[in-house]
Write a protein that holds these residues in place. Sequence first.
Motif, PDB file in Angstrom:
ATOM      1  N   LYS A 142       0.817  -1.225   0.000  1.00 18.85           N
ATOM      2  CA  LYS A 142       0.000   0.000   0.000  1.00 18.85           C
ATOM      3  C   LYS A 142       0.841   1.262   0.000  1.00 18.85           C
ATOM      4  CE  LYS A 142      -3.720  -2.415   2.437  1.00 18.85           C
ATOM      5  NZ  LYS A 142      -4.485  -2.542   3.696  1.00 18.85           N
ATOM      6  N   GLY A 143       2.144   1.085  -0.203  1.00 15.40           N
ATOM      7  CA  GLY A 143       3.014   2.241  -0.332  1.00 15.40           C
ATOM      8  C   GLY A 143       3.723   2.657   0.936  1.00 15.40           C
ATOM      9  N   TYR A 144       3.579   1.888   2.007  1.00 11.62           N
ATOM     10  CA  TYR A 144       4.204   2.229   3.284  1.00 11.62           C
ATOM     11  C   TYR A 144       5.437   1.366   3.539  1.00 11.62           C
ATOM     12  CZ  TYR A 144      -0.237   4.586   4.147  1.00 11.62           C
ATOM     13  OH  TYR A 144      -1.330   5.401   4.056  1.00 11.62           O
ATOM     14  N   GLY A 145       6.284   1.849   4.438  1.00 15.51           N
ATOM     15  CA  GLY A 145       7.493   1.130   4.781  1.00 15.51           C
ATOM     16  C   GLY A 145       7.267   0.127   5.895  1.00 15.51           C
ATOM     17  N   VAL A 146       8.106  -0.899   5.913  1.00 15.25           N
ATOM     18  CA  VAL A 146       8.088  -1.925   6.958  1.00 15.25           C
ATOM     19  C   VAL A 146       9.523  -2.132   7.422  1.00 15.25           C
ATOM     20  CG1 VAL A 146       7.624  -4.344   7.519  1.00 15.25           C
ATOM     21  CG2 VAL A 146       6.080  -3.091   5.982  1.00 15.25           C
ATOM     22  N   VAL A 147       9.738  -2.138   8.729  1.00 15.55           N
ATOM     23  CA  VAL A 147      11.064  -2.428   9.287  1.00 15.55           C
ATOM     24  C   VAL A 147      11.029  -3.836   9.874  1.00 15.55           C
ATOM     25  CG1 VAL A 147      12.765  -1.856  11.048  1.00 15.55           C
ATOM     26  CG2 VAL A 147      11.631  -0.029   9.774  1.00 15.55           C
ATOM     27  N   TYR A 148      11.951  -4.670   9.419  1.00 22.84           N
ATOM     28  CA  TYR A 148      12.034  -6.062   9.876  1.00 22.84           C
ATOM     29  C   TYR A 148      13.400  -6.260  10.524  1.00 22.84           C
ATOM     30  CZ  TYR A 148      11.474 -11.176   9.661  1.00 22.84           C
ATOM     31  OH  TYR A 148      11.358 -12.504   9.972  1.00 22.84           O
ATOM     32  N   ILE A 149      13.422  -6.417  11.840  1.00 26.25           N
ATOM     33  CA  ILE A 149      14.662  -6.666  12.567  1.00 26.25           C
ATOM     34  C   ILE A 149      14.819  -8.174  12.720  1.00 26.25           C
ATOM     35  CG2 ILE A 149      15.934  -6.280  14.707  1.00 26.25           C
ATOM     36  CD1 ILE A 149      14.500  -3.646  15.018  1.00 26.25           C
ATOM     37  N   ASP A 150      15.786  -8.728  12.006  1.00 28.85           N
ATOM     38  CA  ASP A 150      15.966 -10.175  11.895  1.00 28.85           C
ATOM     39  C   ASP A 150      17.138 -10.619  12.758  1.00 28.85           C
ATOM     40  OD1 ASP A 150      16.042 -12.805  11.088  1.00 28.85           O
ATOM     41  OD2 ASP A 150      16.928 -12.384   9.125  1.00 28.85           O
ATOM     42  N   THR A 151      16.858 -11.114  13.960  1.00 26.29           N
ATOM     43  CA  THR A 151      17.926 -11.513  14.875  1.00 26.29           C
ATOM     44  C   THR A 151      18.345 -12.969  14.693  1.00 26.29           C
ATOM     45  OG1 THR A 151      16.459 -12.267  16.652  1.00 26.29           O
ATOM     46  CG2 THR A 151      16.992  -9.912  16.584  1.00 26.29           C
ATOM     47  N   GLU A 152      17.570 -13.733  13.934  1.00 23.93           N
ATOM     48  CA  GLU A 152      17.869 -15.153  13.749  1.00 23.93           C
ATOM     49  C   GLU A 152      18.317 -15.477  12.336  1.00 23.93           C
ATOM     50  OE1 GLU A 152      14.947 -17.828  15.248  1.00 23.93           O
ATOM     51  OE2 GLU A 152      14.487 -16.606  16.991  1.00 23.93           O
ATOM     52  N   ASN A 153      18.498 -14.431  11.524  1.00 26.23           N
ATOM     53  CA  ASN A 153      18.963 -14.597  10.141  1.00 26.23           C
ATOM     54  C   ASN A 153      18.047 -15.537   9.351  1.00 26.23           C
ATOM     55  OD1 ASN A 153      20.802 -13.883   8.091  1.00 26.23           O
ATOM     56  ND2 ASN A 153      21.988 -15.755   8.385  1.00 26.23           N
ATOM     57  N   LYS A 154      16.736 -15.342   9.505  1.00 32.21           N
ATOM     58  CA  LYS A 154      15.773 -16.204   8.836  1.00 32.21           C
ATOM     59  C   LYS A 154      14.937 -15.481   7.793  1.00 32.21           C
ATOM     60  CE  LYS A 154      15.253 -19.654  12.503  1.00 32.21           C
ATOM     61  NZ  LYS A 154      14.303 -20.337  13.422  1.00 32.21           N
ATOM     62  N   PHE A 155      15.221 -14.204   7.563  1.00 35.20           N
ATOM     63  CA  PHE A 155      14.459 -13.478   6.552  1.00 35.20           C
ATOM     64  C   PHE A 155      14.746 -14.083   5.178  1.00 35.20           C
ATOM     65  CE2 PHE A 155      13.973 -10.195   3.333  1.00 35.20           C
ATOM     66  CZ  PHE A 155      12.712  -9.701   3.617  1.00 35.20           C
ATOM     67  N   SER A 156      13.704 -14.381   4.437  1.00 31.77           N
ATOM     68  CA  SER A 156      13.848 -15.030   3.135  1.00 31.77           C
ATOM     69  C   SER A 156      13.311 -14.137   2.021  1.00 31.77           C
ATOM     70  CB  SER A 156      13.105 -16.372   3.126  1.00 31.77           C
ATOM     71  OG  SER A 156      13.078 -16.929   1.828  1.00 31.77           O
ATOM     72  N   ALA A 157      14.218 -13.629   1.203  1.00 31.70           N
ATOM     73  CA  ALA A 157      13.803 -12.809   0.058  1.00 31.70           C
ATOM     74  C   ALA A 157      13.014 -13.652  -0.940  1.00 31.70           C
ATOM     75  CB  ALA A 157      15.029 -12.202  -0.611  1.00 31.70           C
ATOM     76  N   GLU A 158      13.380 -14.930  -1.048  1.00 31.64           N
ATOM     77  CA  GLU A 158      12.674 -15.833  -1.965  1.00 31.64           C
ATOM     78  C   GLU A 158      11.222 -16.011  -1.545  1.00 31.64           C
ATOM     79  OE1 GLU A 158      15.579 -16.476  -0.558  1.00 31.64           O
ATOM     80  OE2 GLU A 158      16.931 -16.327  -2.310  1.00 31.64           O
TER      81      GLU A 158
END
Length: 217
Positions: free
Chosen positions: A6-22
Amino acid sequence: LSVASKGYGVVYIDTENKFSAERVEEIIVNSKFSDTVEQIAKRIIVIKPVSSKQVLAELQALEVKIISNKVRLLLVDSVAALVRLDYSSRGQIFERQKMLSKQASQLKYLANTFSIPVLVTNQVSSFESTQSKESTIKTAEGVSLESTSSEPSYAMLNPTLGNTWAHCVNVRILIEVLSEYRARRMRIIKSPSCASMDVYVAIKARGIVGIDETIPE
């Protein structure tokens, strides 16, 4: 992703290194968002701290990012990982609780100042019980959680970080995997505006999808 679409920003703090771009790309491709994968992905700010002190420092420096990127959602996944790693001995409990209090205070400040939701995941620990096949535990809020099993001993789940963190959050949701039904149960444990209830969801290619609520207990 619905926020970013919807055009807004999201901050994702990834402490477990599990963020998946795929996985992000998969959800966007299978959803009916009008923006492209690239447009939505640019609105997601991923931060990968390596210590609990860095988590606190990043939170304290977030105001500029929130304003400049029109952030409408802040996620911390998870709050427990680095704190448990940095303060692992029993003699460090006071220091750990002090760090958690600082992080919680900053998260509440950001939520209140910018009127944005803050979603924080926690870990769970399990303990074995051999006294009965049916048992009940209570959360820090006094809500009973029943567990049953046909085995002589079974594992029961309990949120980590103790009562200090439990009383910092406004809303607590317990997510349980129901393997037999290929579903997850989201149970509201604590909320100032909603009674305790269960919601059933499934993880699909397009993200989290609500499903039939007639799954037996």
